[in-house]
Design an enzyme around this catalytic site. Structure first.
Site, PDB file in Angstrom:
ATOM      1  N   GLU A 281       0.842  -1.208   0.000  1.00 53.74           N
ATOM      2  CA  GLU A 281       0.000   0.000   0.000  1.00 53.74           C
ATOM      3  C   GLU A 281       0.870   1.248   0.000  1.00 53.74           C
ATOM      4  OE1 GLU A 281      -2.016  -0.444   3.829  1.00 53.74           O
ATOM      5  OE2 GLU A 281      -0.398   0.665   4.821  1.00 53.74           O
TER       6      GLU A 281
ATOM      7  N   HIS B 218       0.228   5.780   1.035  1.00 58.06           N
ATOM      8  CA  HIS B 218      -0.694   6.782   1.584  1.00 58.06           C
ATOM      9  C   HIS B 218       0.080   8.053   1.876  1.00 58.06           C
ATOM     10  CE1 HIS B 218       1.193   4.804   4.960  1.00 58.06           C
ATOM     11  NE2 HIS B 218       0.509   3.691   4.730  1.00 58.06           N
TER      12      HIS B 218
ATOM     13  N   HIS C 129       5.176   6.490   8.096  1.00 58.73           N
ATOM     14  CA  HIS C 129       5.329   5.539   9.195  1.00 58.73           C
ATOM     15  C   HIS C 129       6.740   5.666   9.766  1.00 58.73           C
ATOM     16  CE1 HIS C 129       1.696   3.356   8.322  1.00 58.73           C
ATOM     17  NE2 HIS C 129       2.123   2.793   7.217  1.00 58.73           N
TER      18      HIS C 129
ATOM     19  N   HIS D  58       4.923   0.264   0.194  1.00 52.81           N
ATOM     20  CA  HIS D  58       5.616  -0.476   1.254  1.00 52.81           C
ATOM     21  C   HIS D  58       4.869  -1.752   1.594  1.00 52.81           C
ATOM     22  CE1 HIS D  58       2.791   2.283   3.223  1.00 52.81           C
ATOM     23  NE2 HIS D  58       2.729   1.437   4.237  1.00 52.81           N
TER      24      HIS D  58
ATOM     25  N   CYS E 119       5.006   0.779  15.324  1.00 52.55           N
ATOM     26  CA  CYS E 119       4.781   1.698  14.200  1.00 52.55           C
ATOM     27  C   CYS E 119       4.047   2.936  14.702  1.00 52.55           C
ATOM     28  CB  CYS E 119       3.962   1.018  13.111  1.00 52.55           C
ATOM     29  SG  CYS E 119       3.572   2.110  11.715  1.00 52.55           S
TER      30      CYS E 119
HETATM   31 MN    MN Z   1       1.045   1.686   5.645  1.00 49.14          MN
END
Ligand code: MN
Length: 149
Positions: free
Chosen positions: A63, A65, A69, A103, A117
């Site tokens: 994914e 976004h 992270h 990732h 995370c």
């Molecule tokens: Mn992610």
């Protein structure tokens, strides 16, 4: 969510007052054998700290976004795709996933991969790769062999 100042670890990587959740509630995103625990969800910090565990041979969703992270590997071994490179992972390694960067975390076949995370509490929904995105990623043979979809 209000927390006591100290919530002891109950067992290895399980904490008092922390539920072990499904990785994603929405069943549409592909992943295998991943649990999620929200350790901190603090409005005053505008971030969440989560602990994810990927079982042996499991993987998170491929994914991207807008949110980033900040990841700290906690236990086990595996590999991660960040952008156009695949990296080996071991305990205490740090992983930065910048905005809009593909990732995916994959655990080794013989160990779980556990990691902390940190993310923004307010964040956009992950995007899944289109067929075109996948074709572009798979143009690299190493990535083609790595990605799980
Ligand atoms: Mn992610």
């Amino acid at each position: 969510m209000s927390h006591k100042p100290v919530r002891p670890q109950l067992d290895a990587l399980r904490w008092r007052e922390v539920d072990v959740l499904d990785y994603k509630r929405d069943g549409s995103a592909p992943f295998r054998d991943v649990t999620r625990q929200v350790l901190f969800n603090l409005p005053s910090l505008a971030c969440q700290l989560r602990y994810f565990e990927v079982g042996p041979g499991g993987h998170t969703t491929l994914e991207r976004h807008q949110h980033a992270h900040a990841v700290v590997i906690e236990r086990g071994h595996g590999r991660v795709l960040v952008g156009d490179a695949i990296h080996d992972l071991a305990p205490h390694d740090l992983v930065h996933v910048p905005p809009m960067t593909w990732h995916q975390f994959v655990a080794a076949t013989d160990t779980p991969l556990g990691f902390l995370c940190m993310v923004n509490a307010e964040r956009d929904r992950p995007q899944l790769p289109t067929a075109e995105d996948l074709a572009r990623l798979r143009a690299d043979p190493a990535i083609a062999a790595f990605v799980r979809t």
